[in-house]
Design a protein around this motif. Structure first.
Motif, PDB file in Angstrom:
ATOM      1  N   ALA A  71       0.861  -1.169   0.099  1.00  0.00           N
ATOM      2  CA  ALA A  71       0.031  -0.038  -0.088  1.00  0.00           C
ATOM      3  C   ALA A  71       0.918   1.208  -0.015  1.00  0.00           C
ATOM      4  O   ALA A  71       0.706   1.998  -0.731  1.00  0.00           O
ATOM      5  CB  ALA A  71      -0.912   0.013   1.172  1.00  0.00           C
ATOM      6  N   ALA A  72       1.823   1.253   0.901  1.00  0.00           N
ATOM      7  CA  ALA A  72       2.832   2.577   0.764  1.00  0.00           C
ATOM      8  C   ALA A  72       3.735   2.599  -0.540  1.00  0.00           C
ATOM      9  O   ALA A  72       3.678   3.846  -1.079  1.00  0.00           O
ATOM     10  CB  ALA A  72       3.977   2.062   1.930  1.00  0.00           C
ATOM     11  N   LEU A  73       3.742   1.530  -1.264  1.00  0.00           N
ATOM     12  CA  LEU A  73       4.429   1.642  -2.635  1.00  0.00           C
ATOM     13  C   LEU A  73       3.172   2.238  -3.736  1.00  0.00           C
ATOM     14  O   LEU A  73       3.532   3.130  -4.271  1.00  0.00           O
ATOM     15  CB  LEU A  73       4.978   0.299  -3.222  1.00  0.00           C
ATOM     16  CG  LEU A  73       5.170   0.096  -4.587  1.00  0.00           C
ATOM     17  CD1 LEU A  73       6.435   1.113  -4.723  1.00  0.00           C
ATOM     18  CD2 LEU A  73       5.380  -1.284  -4.975  1.00  0.00           C
ATOM     19  N   LEU A  74       2.133   1.788  -3.409  1.00  0.00           N
ATOM     20  CA  LEU A  74       1.069   2.190  -4.486  1.00  0.00           C
ATOM     21  C   LEU A  74       0.753   3.656  -4.185  1.00  0.00           C
ATOM     22  O   LEU A  74       0.689   4.635  -5.011  1.00  0.00           O
ATOM     23  CB  LEU A  74      -0.300   1.284  -4.337  1.00  0.00           C
ATOM     24  CG  LEU A  74       0.158  -0.026  -4.787  1.00  0.00           C
ATOM     25  CD1 LEU A  74      -1.246  -0.692  -4.629  1.00  0.00           C
ATOM     26  CD2 LEU A  74       0.349  -0.173  -6.387  1.00  0.00           C
ATOM     27  N   ALA A  75       0.918   4.207  -2.880  1.00  0.00           N
ATOM     28  CA  ALA A  75       0.542   5.597  -2.432  1.00  0.00           C
ATOM     29  C   ALA A  75       1.515   6.270  -3.023  1.00  0.00           C
ATOM     30  O   ALA A  75       1.326   7.478  -3.546  1.00  0.00           O
ATOM     31  CB  ALA A  75       0.253   5.722  -0.886  1.00  0.00           C
ATOM     32  N   TYR A  76       2.837   5.898  -3.006  1.00  0.00           N
ATOM     33  CA  TYR A  76       3.696   6.923  -3.298  1.00  0.00           C
ATOM     34  C   TYR A  76       3.854   6.919  -4.819  1.00  0.00           C
ATOM     35  O   TYR A  76       4.003   7.920  -5.453  1.00  0.00           O
ATOM     36  CB  TYR A  76       5.241   6.219  -3.098  1.00  0.00           C
ATOM     37  CG  TYR A  76       6.366   6.928  -3.718  1.00  0.00           C
ATOM     38  CD1 TYR A  76       6.886   8.208  -3.230  1.00  0.00           C
ATOM     39  CD2 TYR A  76       6.992   6.383  -4.546  1.00  0.00           C
ATOM     40  CE1 TYR A  76       8.080   8.676  -3.811  1.00  0.00           C
ATOM     41  CE2 TYR A  76       8.198   7.051  -5.386  1.00  0.00           C
ATOM     42  CZ  TYR A  76       8.802   8.173  -4.789  1.00  0.00           C
ATOM     43  OH  TYR A  76       9.664   8.864  -5.500  1.00  0.00           O
ATOM     44  N   GLN A  77       3.705   6.148  -5.603  1.00  0.00           N
ATOM     45  CA  GLN A  77       3.318   6.052  -6.897  1.00  0.00           C
ATOM     46  C   GLN A  77       2.303   7.006  -7.600  1.00  0.00           C
ATOM     47  O   GLN A  77       2.389   7.594  -8.412  1.00  0.00           O
ATOM     48  CB  GLN A  77       3.145   4.717  -7.689  1.00  0.00           C
ATOM     49  CG  GLN A  77       4.252   3.768  -7.527  1.00  0.00           C
ATOM     50  CD  GLN A  77       3.840   2.392  -8.221  1.00  0.00           C
ATOM     51  OE1 GLN A  77       3.413   1.418  -7.795  1.00  0.00           O
ATOM     52  NE2 GLN A  77       4.238   2.240  -9.690  1.00  0.00           N
ATOM     53  N   GLY A  78       1.303   6.914  -6.567  1.00  0.00           N
ATOM     54  CA  GLY A  78      -0.033   7.769  -7.000  1.00  0.00           C
ATOM     55  C   GLY A  78       0.403   9.354  -6.917  1.00  0.00           C
ATOM     56  O   GLY A  78       0.198  10.041  -7.535  1.00  0.00           O
ATOM     57  N   ILE A  79       1.114   9.447  -5.737  1.00  0.00           N
ATOM     58  CA  ILE A  79       1.599  10.829  -5.264  1.00  0.00           C
ATOM     59  C   ILE A  79       2.736  11.523  -6.411  1.00  0.00           C
ATOM     60  O   ILE A  79       2.821  12.481  -6.565  1.00  0.00           O
ATOM     61  CB  ILE A  79       2.391  10.878  -4.046  1.00  0.00           C
ATOM     62  CG1 ILE A  79       1.087  10.677  -2.900  1.00  0.00           C
ATOM     63  CG2 ILE A  79       3.025  12.237  -3.655  1.00  0.00           C
ATOM     64  CD1 ILE A  79       1.616  10.516  -1.323  1.00  0.00           C
ATOM     65  N   SER A  80       3.355  10.531  -7.112  1.00  0.00           N
ATOM     66  CA  SER A  80       4.338  10.925  -7.839  1.00  0.00           C
ATOM     67  C   SER A  80       3.714  11.531  -9.213  1.00  0.00           C
ATOM     68  O   SER A  80       4.518  12.129 -10.060  1.00  0.00           O
ATOM     69  CB  SER A  80       5.392   9.596  -8.255  1.00  0.00           C
ATOM     70  OG  SER A  80       4.597   8.734  -9.326  1.00  0.00           O
ATOM     71  N   VAL A  81       2.516  11.657  -9.320  1.00  0.00           N
ATOM     72  CA  VAL A  81       2.133  12.345 -10.490  1.00  0.00           C
ATOM     73  C   VAL A  81       2.368  14.039 -10.364  1.00  0.00           C
ATOM     74  O   VAL A  81       2.300  14.746 -11.441  1.00  0.00           O
ATOM     75  CB  VAL A  81       0.487  11.990 -10.549  1.00  0.00           C
ATOM     76  CG1 VAL A  81       0.213  10.700 -10.833  1.00  0.00           C
ATOM     77  CG2 VAL A  81      -0.309  12.533  -9.577  1.00  0.00           C
ATOM     78  N   LEU A  82       2.536  14.301  -9.007  1.00  0.00           N
ATOM     79  CA  LEU A  82       2.732  15.692  -8.678  1.00  0.00           C
ATOM     80  C   LEU A  82       3.932  16.346  -9.452  1.00  0.00           C
ATOM     81  O   LEU A  82       4.133  17.535  -9.802  1.00  0.00           O
ATOM     82  CB  LEU A  82       2.717  15.943  -7.164  1.00  0.00           C
ATOM     83  CG  LEU A  82       1.646  15.649  -6.712  1.00  0.00           C
ATOM     84  CD1 LEU A  82       2.080  15.841  -5.017  1.00  0.00           C
ATOM     85  CD2 LEU A  82       0.407  16.363  -6.983  1.00  0.00           C
ATOM     86  N   TRP A  83       4.913  15.492  -9.740  1.00  0.00           N
ATOM     87  CA  TRP A  83       6.335  15.931 -10.385  1.00  0.00           C
ATOM     88  C   TRP A  83       6.314  15.122 -11.711  1.00  0.00           C
ATOM     89  O   TRP A  83       7.573  15.279 -12.444  1.00  0.00           O
ATOM     90  CB  TRP A  83       7.385  15.829  -9.536  1.00  0.00           C
ATOM     91  CG  TRP A  83       7.565  14.203  -9.069  1.00  0.00           C
ATOM     92  CD1 TRP A  83       8.473  13.154  -9.795  1.00  0.00           C
ATOM     93  CD2 TRP A  83       7.180  14.068  -7.720  1.00  0.00           C
ATOM     94  NE1 TRP A  83       8.603  12.151  -8.832  1.00  0.00           N
ATOM     95  CE2 TRP A  83       7.830  12.540  -7.876  1.00  0.00           C
ATOM     96  CE3 TRP A  83       6.479  14.136  -6.620  1.00  0.00           C
ATOM     97  CZ2 TRP A  83       7.598  11.796  -6.638  1.00  0.00           C
ATOM     98  CZ3 TRP A  83       6.491  13.337  -5.610  1.00  0.00           C
ATOM     99  CH2 TRP A  83       6.992  12.093  -5.578  1.00  0.00           C
ATOM    100  N   ALA A  84       5.480  14.755 -12.099  1.00  0.00           N
ATOM    101  CA  ALA A  84       5.600  14.134 -13.610  1.00  0.00           C
ATOM    102  C   ALA A  84       5.713  15.194 -14.469  1.00  0.00           C
ATOM    103  O   ALA A  84       5.210  16.119 -14.460  1.00  0.00           O
ATOM    104  CB  ALA A  84       4.254  13.232 -13.895  1.00  0.00           C
TER     105      ALA A  84
END
Length: 420
Positions: A71-84
């Motif tokens: 869950a932590a991994l998936l949450a981080y991937q989702g947050i990473s759209v902020l610097w895509a």
């Protein structure tokens, strides 16, 4: 009185997990909203789960921290759209992450409810799916333009995964059903289908899985016990090669020997891997952000992901993403290892091997969503119902629990992951 077990929800969960990104367009339909079959499937799945769990009550889980790592991994991937980067298409990728999270939540609930029962049904369904895929491909339907075997709208790299899972579940059913040789007969056919897929990564992943298995069970191998099954497999394989082998002989020669060994052809995987590593070195901390690889690499239409899970995480998630990926794997491994060897069920061990295979295949093909079966299978191997308090288990339930762990063929030379 035996506890109530999950029913239809297990079948719906399997269909939702296996369907992938199947759309109605593939069958000539175009229906807004429900065009992506995951939408109605997930609604039905969540409704079934809510109804069944409401009737049966809460189910405490042991090893639940394994889900937290993923869950932590998936949450981080989702947050990473902020610097895509500009131009990165992040919407579908976020949807995929939400779908993975939803599936994991469902399977975590099911594993906490009746892990061995749910896993047994799931493995049997994989075996049935392998037969469906194999028979569909054997009729010539769904083949790729270059002759590689595929079926039901999935590509050759999807097909090889189903074929190998079919072979592994054949071995599971053989051990579970008193070592009846009839359950081993499909293995050569499924391996034939795997070769016919032309997936070199899939075959390499199978080799990795077999190596891990042999290292795990080597001290307990009983060659006298294996003689008859191996003889049967050799005979069936010989018949299969003689009868239908010529149909793909030329293709195998061209794909595996001439192109791979002779010409060093790697389907541009080497280019993708090198570009991912270069991007990681340029953005080592946070990476490019979710789905940013294609926008930064600018390799043209079609090359939208790295085809290697760790390298993709390195390029798009940086060191933080790699650390979380490793943490997710370690949490699953620790949860599995926390169970004493003698208490590990045949279902848990088989799920672990299936998860290892999908993880190895993710080193050569697929994107984040294609790794969903790895997370599901490893979660089923690691999470289990929490032990009941001392004195709280009734005698019939105790006998039922023991029956799930002591059955014909579940011991001896049965499969067991590393350290078994």
């Amino acid at each position: 009185m035996s506890p109530r077990r999950p029913g239809l929800v297990v079948l719906v969960a399997f269909v939702a997990a296996l369907a992938g990104r199947f759309t109605l367009v593939r069958v000539g339909l175009d229906v807004p909203v429900v065009n992506d079959v995951r939408v109605p499937l997930f609604l039905v799945l969540l409704l079934c789960l809510a109804l069944e769990t409401h009737r049966s009550g809460p189910h405490p889980a042991a090893g639940g921290y394994a889900l937290l790592g993923v869950a932590a991994l998936l949450a981080y991937q989702g947050i990473s759209v902020l610097w895509a980067p500009p131009g990165a298409v992040t919407g579908p990728a976020v949807g995929d992450l939400c779908a993975i999270a939803g599936l994991l939540l469902v399977y975590f609930t099911l594993a906490a409810w009746d892990r061995d029962g749910v896993t047994a049904v799931t493995l049997t369904l994989f075996h049935v799916a392998a037969w469906v895929y194999f028979l569909a491909a054997a009729t010539g339907r769904g083949h790729a333009s270059n002759g590689r075997w595929a079926a039901l709208g999935g590509g050759p790299n999807v097909f090889v995964r189903i074929m190998v899972l079919g072979a592994i579940t054949s071995l599971y059913l053989y051990l579970r059903n008193g070592e009846r040789l009839i359950w081993l007969v499909p293995i050569p056919a499924f391996l034939f289908g795997a070769v016919a897929s032309g997936s070199r990564g899939g075959m390499a992943a199978l080799g990795i899985t077999v190596t891990v298995a042999l290292l795990a069970i080597r001290p307990r191998l009983d060659f006298a016990r294996l003689a008859k099954p191996l003889a049967l497999l050799a005979v069936v394989a010989a018949v299969l090669v003689i009868t239908v082998g010529p149909l793909i002989a030329g293709y195998v020669q061209q794909r595996f020997i001439e192109a791979t060994l002779g010409q060093g052809y790697a389907s541009q995987r080497d280019v993708l891997f090198q570009m991912a590593l270069r991007i990681f070195l340029q953005r080592p901390i946070l990476g490019t952000g979710l789905n940013g690889f294609n926008a930064v690499a600018n390799l043209g239409f079609g090359e939208r992901y790295v085809h290697n899970l760790p390298l993709s995480m390195a390029a798009e998630g940086g060191f933080v993403g790699l650390a979380l990926l490793l943490l997710a794997w370690l949490c699953l491994w620790y949860a599995y290892r926390s169970v004493p060897v003698r208490e590990r069920s045949l279902e848990a061990r088989t799920a672990a091997y299936c998860g290892i295979f999908i993880g190895a295949a993710s080193l050569f093909s697929g994107d984040y969503y294609d790794a969903r079966l790895m997370w599901i299978l490893l979660l089923l191997a690691a999470v289990r119902p929490a032990p009941a308090p001392a004195g709280a288990v009734t005698r019939p339930l105790a006998r039922g629990a023991a029956a799930r762990h002591v059955r014909p063929g579940s011991g001896g030379a049965g499969p067991g992951p590393p350290g078994h």
